[in-house]
Design a protein around this motif. Structure first.
Motif, PDB file in Angstrom:
ATOM      1  N   PHE A 131       5.012   7.011  -1.051  1.00  0.00           N
ATOM      2  CA  PHE A 131       3.759   7.664  -0.691  1.00  0.00           C
ATOM      3  C   PHE A 131       3.459   7.437   0.784  1.00  0.00           C
ATOM      4  O   PHE A 131       3.723   6.348   1.306  1.00  0.00           O
ATOM      5  CB  PHE A 131       2.602   7.089  -1.505  1.00  0.00           C
ATOM      6  CG  PHE A 131       2.483   7.651  -2.888  1.00  0.00           C
ATOM      7  CD1 PHE A 131       1.981   8.929  -3.098  1.00  0.00           C
ATOM      8  CD2 PHE A 131       2.853   6.886  -3.995  1.00  0.00           C
ATOM      9  CE1 PHE A 131       1.852   9.452  -4.376  1.00  0.00           C
ATOM     10  CE2 PHE A 131       2.728   7.401  -5.277  1.00  0.00           C
ATOM     11  CZ  PHE A 131       2.233   8.692  -5.470  1.00  0.00           C
ATOM     12  N   LYS A 201      -1.683   7.204  -0.237  1.00  0.00           N
ATOM     13  CA  LYS A 201      -2.289   8.419  -0.781  1.00  0.00           C
ATOM     14  C   LYS A 201      -2.346   8.297  -2.305  1.00  0.00           C
ATOM     15  O   LYS A 201      -1.394   7.850  -2.934  1.00  0.00           O
ATOM     16  CB  LYS A 201      -1.420   9.616  -0.373  1.00  0.00           C
ATOM     17  CG  LYS A 201      -1.973  10.953  -0.791  1.00  0.00           C
ATOM     18  CD  LYS A 201      -3.050  11.422   0.155  1.00  0.00           C
ATOM     19  CE  LYS A 201      -3.622  12.761  -0.282  1.00  0.00           C
ATOM     20  NZ  LYS A 201      -4.830  13.083   0.517  1.00  0.00           N
ATOM     21  N   PHE A 202      -3.469   8.691  -2.908  1.00  0.00           N
ATOM     22  CA  PHE A 202      -3.614   8.623  -4.363  1.00  0.00           C
ATOM     23  C   PHE A 202      -3.269   9.972  -4.973  1.00  0.00           C
ATOM     24  O   PHE A 202      -3.788  11.013  -4.544  1.00  0.00           O
ATOM     25  CB  PHE A 202      -5.044   8.225  -4.740  1.00  0.00           C
ATOM     26  CG  PHE A 202      -5.283   8.245  -6.228  1.00  0.00           C
ATOM     27  CD1 PHE A 202      -4.661   7.312  -7.051  1.00  0.00           C
ATOM     28  CD2 PHE A 202      -6.116   9.191  -6.805  1.00  0.00           C
ATOM     29  CE1 PHE A 202      -4.863   7.325  -8.433  1.00  0.00           C
ATOM     30  CE2 PHE A 202      -6.328   9.210  -8.187  1.00  0.00           C
ATOM     31  CZ  PHE A 202      -5.702   8.275  -8.999  1.00  0.00           C
ATOM     32  N   LEU A 203      -2.397   9.937  -5.970  1.00  0.00           N
ATOM     33  CA  LEU A 203      -1.984  11.154  -6.677  1.00  0.00           C
ATOM     34  C   LEU A 203      -2.597  11.124  -8.076  1.00  0.00           C
ATOM     35  O   LEU A 203      -2.363  10.184  -8.846  1.00  0.00           O
ATOM     36  CB  LEU A 203      -0.449  11.197  -6.756  1.00  0.00           C
ATOM     37  CG  LEU A 203       0.202  12.361  -7.481  1.00  0.00           C
ATOM     38  CD1 LEU A 203      -0.129  13.698  -6.816  1.00  0.00           C
ATOM     39  CD2 LEU A 203       1.721  12.151  -7.533  1.00  0.00           C
ATOM     40  N   GLN A 232       1.794   6.925 -22.037  1.00  0.00           N
ATOM     41  CA  GLN A 232       1.329   5.548 -21.970  1.00  0.00           C
ATOM     42  C   GLN A 232      -0.182   5.508 -22.094  1.00  0.00           C
ATOM     43  O   GLN A 232      -0.873   6.501 -21.894  1.00  0.00           O
ATOM     44  CB  GLN A 232       1.785   4.907 -20.665  1.00  0.00           C
ATOM     45  CG  GLN A 232       1.301   5.618 -19.389  1.00  0.00           C
ATOM     46  CD  GLN A 232      -0.085   5.179 -18.944  1.00  0.00           C
ATOM     47  OE1 GLN A 232      -0.412   4.008 -18.999  1.00  0.00           O
ATOM     48  NE2 GLN A 232      -0.896   6.132 -18.522  1.00  0.00           N
ATOM     49  N   GLU A 275      10.656   2.550 -10.105  1.00  0.00           N
ATOM     50  CA  GLU A 275       9.621   3.415 -10.704  1.00  0.00           C
ATOM     51  C   GLU A 275       9.099   4.442  -9.703  1.00  0.00           C
ATOM     52  O   GLU A 275       8.847   4.101  -8.547  1.00  0.00           O
ATOM     53  CB  GLU A 275       8.399   2.582 -11.108  1.00  0.00           C
ATOM     54  CG  GLU A 275       8.575   1.657 -12.257  1.00  0.00           C
ATOM     55  CD  GLU A 275       7.225   1.069 -12.682  1.00  0.00           C
ATOM     56  OE1 GLU A 275       7.190   0.455 -13.739  1.00  0.00           O
ATOM     57  OE2 GLU A 275       6.204   1.211 -11.949  1.00  0.00           O
ATOM     58  N   ILE A 438       0.754  11.307 -16.923  1.00  0.00           N
ATOM     59  CA  ILE A 438       0.398   9.919 -17.246  1.00  0.00           C
ATOM     60  C   ILE A 438      -0.950   9.810 -17.960  1.00  0.00           C
ATOM     61  O   ILE A 438      -1.261   8.774 -18.521  1.00  0.00           O
ATOM     62  CB  ILE A 438       0.416   9.006 -15.993  1.00  0.00           C
ATOM     63  CG1 ILE A 438      -0.452   9.581 -14.878  1.00  0.00           C
ATOM     64  CG2 ILE A 438       1.843   8.775 -15.510  1.00  0.00           C
ATOM     65  CD1 ILE A 438      -0.564   8.680 -13.648  1.00  0.00           C
ATOM     66  N   HIS A 439      -1.750  10.882 -17.939  1.00  0.00           N
ATOM     67  CA  HIS A 439      -3.051  10.833 -18.632  1.00  0.00           C
ATOM     68  C   HIS A 439      -3.035  11.569 -19.964  1.00  0.00           C
ATOM     69  O   HIS A 439      -4.055  11.621 -20.645  1.00  0.00           O
ATOM     70  CB  HIS A 439      -4.143  11.415 -17.727  1.00  0.00           C
ATOM     71  CG  HIS A 439      -4.191  10.781 -16.375  1.00  0.00           C
ATOM     72  ND1 HIS A 439      -4.504   9.448 -16.195  1.00  0.00           N
ATOM     73  CD2 HIS A 439      -3.934  11.273 -15.141  1.00  0.00           C
ATOM     74  CE1 HIS A 439      -4.438   9.164 -14.900  1.00  0.00           C
ATOM     75  NE2 HIS A 439      -4.092  10.253 -14.245  1.00  0.00           N
TER      76      HIS A 439
HETATM   77  C1  MV4 Z   1      -0.477   5.167  -8.187  1.00  0.00           C
HETATM   78  C2  MV4 Z   1      -1.148   6.236  -8.835  1.00  0.00           C
HETATM   79  C3  MV4 Z   1      -1.520   7.318  -8.066  1.00  0.00           C
HETATM   80  N1  MV4 Z   1      -1.260   7.349  -6.741  1.00  0.00           N
HETATM   81  N2  MV4 Z   1      -0.250   5.239  -6.877  1.00  0.00           N
HETATM   82  C4  MV4 Z   1      -0.210   2.294 -12.025  1.00  0.00           C
HETATM   83  C5  MV4 Z   1       0.780   1.236 -12.303  1.00  0.00           C
HETATM   84  C6  MV4 Z   1       1.401   0.873 -11.019  1.00  0.00           C
HETATM   85  N3  MV4 Z   1       2.805   0.712 -11.167  1.00  0.00           N
HETATM   86  C7  MV4 Z   1       1.093   2.013 -10.103  1.00  0.00           C
HETATM   87  N4  MV4 Z   1       0.166   2.860 -10.783  1.00  0.00           N
HETATM   88  C8  MV4 Z   1      -0.290   3.990 -10.194  1.00  0.00           C
HETATM   89  N5  MV4 Z   1      -0.075   4.094  -8.857  1.00  0.00           N
HETATM   90  C9  MV4 Z   1      -0.631   6.302  -6.170  1.00  0.00           C
HETATM   91  N6  MV4 Z   1      -0.394   6.334  -4.864  1.00  0.00           N
HETATM   92  C10 MV4 Z   1      -1.371   6.157 -10.206  1.00  0.00           C
HETATM   93  C11 MV4 Z   1      -0.940   5.042 -10.894  1.00  0.00           C
HETATM   94  C12 MV4 Z   1      -1.172   5.066 -12.319  1.00  0.00           C
HETATM   95  C13 MV4 Z   1      -0.097   5.122 -13.225  1.00  0.00           C
HETATM   96  C14 MV4 Z   1       1.229   5.097 -12.810  1.00  0.00           C
HETATM   97  C15 MV4 Z   1       2.260   5.138 -13.724  1.00  0.00           C
HETATM   98  C16 MV4 Z   1       1.977   5.211 -15.078  1.00  0.00           C
HETATM   99  C17 MV4 Z   1       0.695   5.239 -15.510  1.00  0.00           C
HETATM  100  C18 MV4 Z   1      -0.371   5.197 -14.608  1.00  0.00           C
HETATM  101  C19 MV4 Z   1      -1.687   5.251 -15.064  1.00  0.00           C
HETATM  102  C20 MV4 Z   1      -2.715   5.194 -14.165  1.00  0.00           C
HETATM  103  C21 MV4 Z   1      -2.459   5.097 -12.800  1.00  0.00           C
END
Ligand code: MV4
Length: 446
Positions: A131, A201-203, A232, A275, A438-439
């Motif tokens: 990111f 950056k948040f996705l 999940q 990951e 993921i949601h």
């Molecule tokens: C993120 C994200 C969105 N944008 N990073 C959650 C676990 C950790 N390994 C990283 N995670 C996330 N990082 C950015 N830049 C959203 C998550 C996240 C997520 C990631 C993988 C599987 C499930 C998740 C559930 C909520 C948020």
């Protein structure tokens, strides 16, 4: 080659490691807590040593007791499995100091890739996509604001030492970022003993796709393609599959090859998982590297034919990887359903107690990894996963059909499990059409 190894774990993964050891002609020594004293898988071990009471900190997390057992049993190596001490560099280091091989990475390689800021540095070097965000750790509020104005909101603050969803904060604007950065640093310091945080950056909508890699002690690394783990809830995966449905093969090939390069450049020996989040344009962004064998490794074993647990033992023994990247071909599609002793209708309340009925499915393309037998008592001390159903078929559609069939055969009682939920998910149209996110699971549970 090792004569004898100690398994510093319990339950299904302890049994999985016993099986791999025995197929390699290696003796397997198990340790157990008093909460697990009657567990039947212990009888399959060549020796079982009690190391303490039920609470993990008094047994499976107690390094001194584990090393005493290793000394007593005169083992050559220790396999940590997943969870517990598997990602603790200090444990890998104690093993080395005691001249017992740790079946996993060196403490240095584990530290390099376990730290999310360091892992991102290795990723950039290996051309693994990450990111946009801070290059390293963020020192103060002003630096955070400067980075955010460059990449744009929303941003996410993460702890360098965090992981698996711990120590993260999403910020939608500058005031929120300013108030959160201090809090995040304090929280990270309290939770992990390391106050380093970074921002990226948040996705919002994404799939969780991860690449399995094996690195050996001779500077080689190969990837075993990818898994989709988007299904999940609260960072607990419940269904995993391989390969990732609908993913452009050329694209994932490039990402996976660079993930293997990352592992090689970190001089990492053992099984690792890189990951990623994947957006709806199939852009990949690395999240973190897991420095252990994972719960979901069997779906990769099914599609590649590689025994990941056996390989992890052979790598620790100094064997070079017995295959080249081009030998790793994908055959069919595999799905894993985690069977948890939880009641999905009561907010996934953990279920402890005796299992009377345990009828497992069989037949073509069906694998059940579990330490449970009829009459087994689920102890209240540990995580609720009591087994995994893995199905393998020629394509995703056939794998789903096979999974439904296997779930119909699977009977567990009287404790509640996630099997009923899995039966519903295998009929859900979003899942069946691979409209993954993921949601998705949390939406379906509402
Ligand atoms: C993120 C994200 C969105 N944008 N990073 C959650 C676990 C950790 N390994 C990283 N995670 C996330 N990082 C950015 N830049 C959203 C998550 C996240 C997520 C990631 C993988 C599987 C499930 C998740 C559930 C909520 C948020």
């Amino acid at each position: 080659m090792f004569r004898r190894i100690l398994i510093a774990n319990r339950g299904e993964i302890a049994l999985r490691i016993i099986r791999a050891a025995h197929e390699l002609g290696i003796e397997a020594v198990c340790v157990y807590s008093t909460a697990d004293r009657d567990a039947p898988y212990l009888r399959l071990a060549d020796r079982a040593i009690c190391i303490g009471s039920g609470p993990a900190k008094d047994s499976y997390l107690n390094i001194a007791r584990l090393m005493a057992a290793a000394e007593l049993a005169d083992v050559d190596a220790i396999h940590p499995g997943y969870g517990f001490l598997s990602e603790r560099p200090d444990f890998s280091e104690v093993c080395r100091d005691c001249k017992i091989e740790f079946i996993g990475p060196s403490p240095e390689a584990m530290r390099r890739l376990g730290d999310k800021v360091e892992a991102k540095r290795f990723a950039r070097q290996a051309k693994v996509p990450v990111f946009p965000g801070s290059e390293g750790a963020i020192e103060d509020e002003e630096e955070a604001v400067a980075v955010a104005s460059e990449i744009g909101f929303p941003v996410i603050i993460k702890a360098a030492a965090g992981g698996g969803g711990r120590g993260m904060r999403v910020c939608h604007n500058e005031p929120a970022l300013r108030t959160n950065i201090k809090k995040a640093k304090q929280e990270a310091q309290a939770a992990f003993g390391d106050g380093s945080v970074f921002i990226e950056k948040f996705l919002e909508h994404a799939r969780h796709v991860e690449v399995q890699v094996l690195g050996d002690k001779h500077g080689h690394a190969v990837h075993l393609w990818e898994r989709d783990c988007s299904m999940q809830r609260r960072h607990q995966k419940i269904i995993e599959e391989a390969p990732g449905p609908g993913i452009d093969r050329r694209k994932i090939q490039g990402v996976a090859e660079n993930a293997a390069k990352l592992v090689k450049q970190a001089e990492y020996a053992g099984a690792a998982t890189v990951e990623f989040l994947m957006d709806d344009q199939q852009n990949f962004y690395m999240l973190e590297v897991n420095t252990r064998v994972q719960v979901e490794h069997p779906v990769t074993e099914a599609i590649t034919g590689v025994d990941i647990v056996k390989q992890s033992i052979l790598i620790a023994a100094g064997e070079p990887l017995p295959f080249k990247q081009r030998d790793i071909q994908i055959n069919g599609h595999a799905i894993e359903c985690r069977v948890n002793a939880e009641d999905p209708s009561r907010d996934f309340m953990p279920q402890a107690g005796q299992i009377e009925t345990w009828e497992v499915p069989g037949g073509p393309g069906v694998r059940v990894d579990s330490h449970v037998v009829p009459g087994y008592r689920v102890p209240p001390n540990y995580d609720s996963m009591i087994g995994k159903l893995i199905v393998h078929a020629e394509d995703r559609e056939q794998a789903i059909r096979r999974c439904r069939r296997a779930l119909r055969e699977f009977e567990v009682g009287p404790i509640k499990t996630s099997i009923l939920l899995h039966r519903q998910l295998m009929e859900d149209s979003s899942f069946v059409h691979a409209e993954l996110d993921i949601h998705l699971l949390e939406r379906l549970l509402k």
